[in-house]
Design a protein around this motif. Sequence first.
Motif: not given
Length: 155
Positions: A81-89, A101-108, A136-140
């Motif tokens: 579920i967390a990986e699906r959320i990360r990819q969706c964001i 327009v903008l894109s972002v990433t998230a760390s979980l 560790a670098g974010r977006n993970q």
Amino acid sequence: MREIALQKIRKDRGFCILMFDIDRFKEVNDTFGHLAGDAVLQQVSAAITQCCRPSDFIFRYGGEEVLIVLVDCDPSLAGNIAERIRQCIQDLILRLPDGNVLSVTASLGIAAFAGELDYEKLLARADQSLYTAKAAGRNQVVMDMAPSPDGTISQ
């Protein structure tokens, strides 16, 4: 916490806490303004609602952090579920009030319930996992590996 009380009564798969925030969100506010930051939070919130199950609980926790209680969930499912959320964001194209327009990433960070009687300890483990993901670098996604009361390791 309701889920801890329920775990004492019944022996489901357990539950997990997922904590995330948007990487470099302060830069969004500083560059585009707080109205843009609010728009980003609203759009990300709408998107993650689609990634979670109807039984899960989603809360805004602090400034831009989000806390999700994944009920009847083992660590493996929580990771999915967390990986699906990360990819969706990561895939979102966010529309700002000024037309940009903008894109972002998230760390979980994830912590699986390991018999804690104090929900704050569980939240602290999820928060530490989130911090580890950012360091560790974010977006993970990072899963807490704390031992459970019987001495086994949550995975």
